[in-house]
Design a protein around this motif. Structure first.
Motif, mmCIF file in Angstrom:
data_model
loop_
_atom_site.group_PDB
_atom_site.id
_atom_site.type_symbol
_atom_site.label_atom_id
_atom_site.label_comp_id
_atom_site.label_asym_id
_atom_site.label_seq_id
_atom_site.Cartn_x
_atom_site.Cartn_y
_atom_site.Cartn_z
ATOM 1 N N GLY A 1 44.904 -1.225 -35.343
ATOM 2 C CA GLY A 1 43.952 -0.187 -35.704
ATOM 3 C C GLY A 1 43.835 -0.107 -37.212
ATOM 4 N N SER B 1 40.676 0.875 -40.164
ATOM 5 C CA SER B 1 39.428 0.298 -40.663
ATOM 6 C C SER B 1 39.125 0.938 -42.011
ATOM 7 C CB SER B 1 38.294 0.572 -39.669
ATOM 8 O OG SER B 1 38.200 1.953 -39.390
ATOM 9 N N CYS C 1 45.353 -4.753 -39.117
ATOM 10 C CA CYS C 1 44.155 -4.017 -39.537
ATOM 11 C C CYS C 1 43.252 -4.874 -40.411
ATOM 12 C CB CYS C 1 44.577 -2.769 -40.304
ATOM 13 S SG CYS C 1 45.546 -3.135 -41.801
ATOM 14 N N GLU C 2 42.184 -4.227 -40.923
ATOM 15 C CA GLU C 2 41.287 -4.850 -41.888
ATOM 16 C C GLU C 2 41.935 -4.850 -43.275
ATOM 17 O OE1 GLU C 2 37.664 -2.659 -41.925
ATOM 18 O OE2 GLU C 2 36.964 -3.428 -40.003
ATOM 19 N N ILE D 1 42.200 -8.835 -39.938
ATOM 20 C CA ILE D 1 40.880 -8.624 -39.346
ATOM 21 C C ILE D 1 39.833 -8.622 -40.458
ATOM 22 C CG2 ILE D 1 39.480 -7.132 -37.865
ATOM 23 C CD1 ILE D 1 42.122 -5.902 -36.851
ATOM 24 N N GLU E 1 35.905 -9.447 -42.194
ATOM 25 C CA GLU E 1 34.521 -9.191 -41.813
ATOM 26 C C GLU E 1 33.911 -10.365 -41.061
ATOM 27 O OE1 GLU E 1 32.241 -8.056 -45.192
ATOM 28 O OE2 GLU E 1 33.308 -6.158 -45.504
ATOM 29 N N LEU F 1 40.845 2.409 -35.021
ATOM 30 C CA LEU F 1 40.258 1.085 -34.770
ATOM 31 C C LEU F 1 38.773 1.051 -35.070
ATOM 32 C CD1 LEU F 1 40.841 -1.787 -33.594
ATOM 33 C CD2 LEU F 1 40.155 -0.859 -31.369
ATOM 34 N N GLU G 1 32.945 -0.229 -33.908
ATOM 35 C CA GLU G 1 32.066 -1.348 -34.221
ATOM 36 C C GLU G 1 32.419 -2.539 -33.338
ATOM 37 O OE1 GLU G 1 33.971 0.185 -36.428
ATOM 38 O OE2 GLU G 1 32.533 1.424 -37.525
ATOM 39 N N THR H 1 35.632 -4.576 -34.490
ATOM 40 C CA THR H 1 36.943 -3.968 -34.257
ATOM 41 C C THR H 1 37.221 -3.803 -32.769
ATOM 42 O OG1 THR H 1 35.985 -1.749 -34.539
ATOM 43 C CG2 THR H 1 36.968 -2.792 -36.480
ATOM 44 N N GLN H 2 36.189 -3.496 -31.988
ATOM 45 C CA GLN H 2 36.390 -3.404 -30.545
ATOM 46 C C GLN H 2 36.761 -4.770 -29.956
ATOM 47 O OE1 GLN H 2 35.533 -0.361 -28.089
ATOM 48 N NE2 GLN H 2 36.679 0.231 -29.917
ATOM 49 N N ILE I 1 38.440 -7.039 -31.492
ATOM 50 C CA ILE I 1 39.826 -7.280 -31.872
ATOM 51 C C ILE I 1 40.768 -6.527 -30.930
ATOM 52 C CG2 ILE I 1 41.537 -7.042 -33.694
ATOM 53 C CD1 ILE I 1 39.261 -9.156 -34.139
#
Length: 341
Positions: free
Chosen positions: A33, A35, A61-62, A82, A84, A111, A114, A117-118, A120
């Protein structure tokens, strides 16, 4: 409130503290999770896992979220994988490698909804299930399984932790009859998902795996603050990590050989632990972990509220997770037979 017998079962999955354990044996938890917009939720979940007693806690995470989360605490391992331009296919190998080193993953805090992310979250659940790891699904992870229930359908190592709004959405998605008795809804939802464990959060927390249902009505704080659910997901995660190691201990076919190599005192202790390990059905681990996490969160909330009143923050609750454990399960280092329950 669950009976003393049920709470004794929860205590059984708590590992003893001993110098003979090495790093990681008391739990390795990963939170998927975080973002650009949400960094607090995964932090609260991951740090709560450590505060309860897990050895290692990751946040997957991102990169933008990772940079921020790293500043919150040096105790967390942040994996900003994660990107883009990531796709489900490109992230799959990295996710497999990370989850293979963990006992449990928590999918959902911060999370986002989007598509990236979903997707992932979807990969994380698929990999965890393939590796037979325990999973906690919360927040935006629940949004995912609401639309793709097959991800957890029939997986008895999954715990879903919906709040009031999320619970209603899940019931609608799984066509649980609206006129069902309120105290039966969690059980019906669990059965609709194929007996996954449901932790229905509310004035009283209801935990059900479709076969057993327990209610947690121990007093919590009087203020419901954002982030409290993230603490629940992290504490349930730690209990599941302990349960995973408990389960592995049951499967250890070399236990008798190990005992034979110990001195008399060590052998007696090991033998008692072995008997302890064989006295609980592993199919109940997810339910017991949910009960344990629910209790810890509610007691930590009450202790923090008693100190800070209306101004209580989620960060105040973090400091009370240890005292909540001692209240419920025993003194520091104690396996759990001196608690107040």
């Amino acid at each position: 409130m669950p009976s003393k017998a049920v709470m004794d079962q929860v205590k059984r999955i708590i590992p003893p503290l001993t110098s003979k354990l090495h790093k990681g044996q008391s739990g390795r938890v990963g939170v998927v999770g975080g973002s650009a917009d949400y960094t607090g939720a995964p932090f609260f979940s991951a740090i709560s896992a450590l505060r309860l007693g897990a050895d290692i806690s990751h946040v997957i995470c991102e990169p933008k979220a990772g940079q921020v989360i790293k500043t919150y605490s040096p105790d967390l391992i942040v994996n900003p994988i994660i990107h883009e331009d990531s796709t489900a296919a490109s992230i799959h190998s990295d996710m497999e490698g990370l989850i293979s080193r963990l006992h449990v993953i928590v999918v959902g805090p911060g999370l986002g909804r989007e598509e990236l992310t979903q997707s992932i979250g979807r990969v994380a659940l698929e990999v965890a299930r393939a590796q037979e790891k325990y999973v906690v699904v919360d927040a935006d992870g629940l949004w995912l399984v609401q639309h793709e229930p097959h991800l957890v359908q029939g997986y008895d190592r999954a715990v879903l932790t919906p709040n009031v709004v999320e619970f209603k959405r899940l019931c609608d998605a799984m066509q649980v009859p609206k006129d069902s008795p309120p105290d039966k809804m969690a059980s019906l939802l669990s059965k609709a998902f194929g007996n996954v464990t449901i932790l229905q959060k509310g004035p009283e927390d209801i935990v059900s795996n479709g076969e057993r249902t327990e209610t947690t009505d121990i007093q919590g704080g009087l203020k419901r603050i954002g982030g409290q659910g993230d603490i629940t997901s992290g504490t349930v995660g730690t209990f599941l990590a302990w349960g995973y190691n408990y389960e592995q201990g049951q499967k250890d076919s070399n236990a008798s050989w190990v005992i034979s190599r110990l001195n008399y005192t060590e052998a007696i202790i090991a033998f008692m632990i072995l008997i302890h390990l064989r006295s609980l059905q592993t199919k109940d681990i997810a339910l017991l972990a949910a009960i344990g996490g629910s209790h810890i969160t509610r007691v930590a909330s009450r202790i923090a509220f008693d100190k800070y009143g209306r101004g209580v923050l989620t960060s105040n609750m973090l400091e009370e997770i240890g005292p909540a454990y001692e209240t419920l399960f025993g003194e520091k280092g104690e396996k759990g037979f001196k608690g107040q329950l």
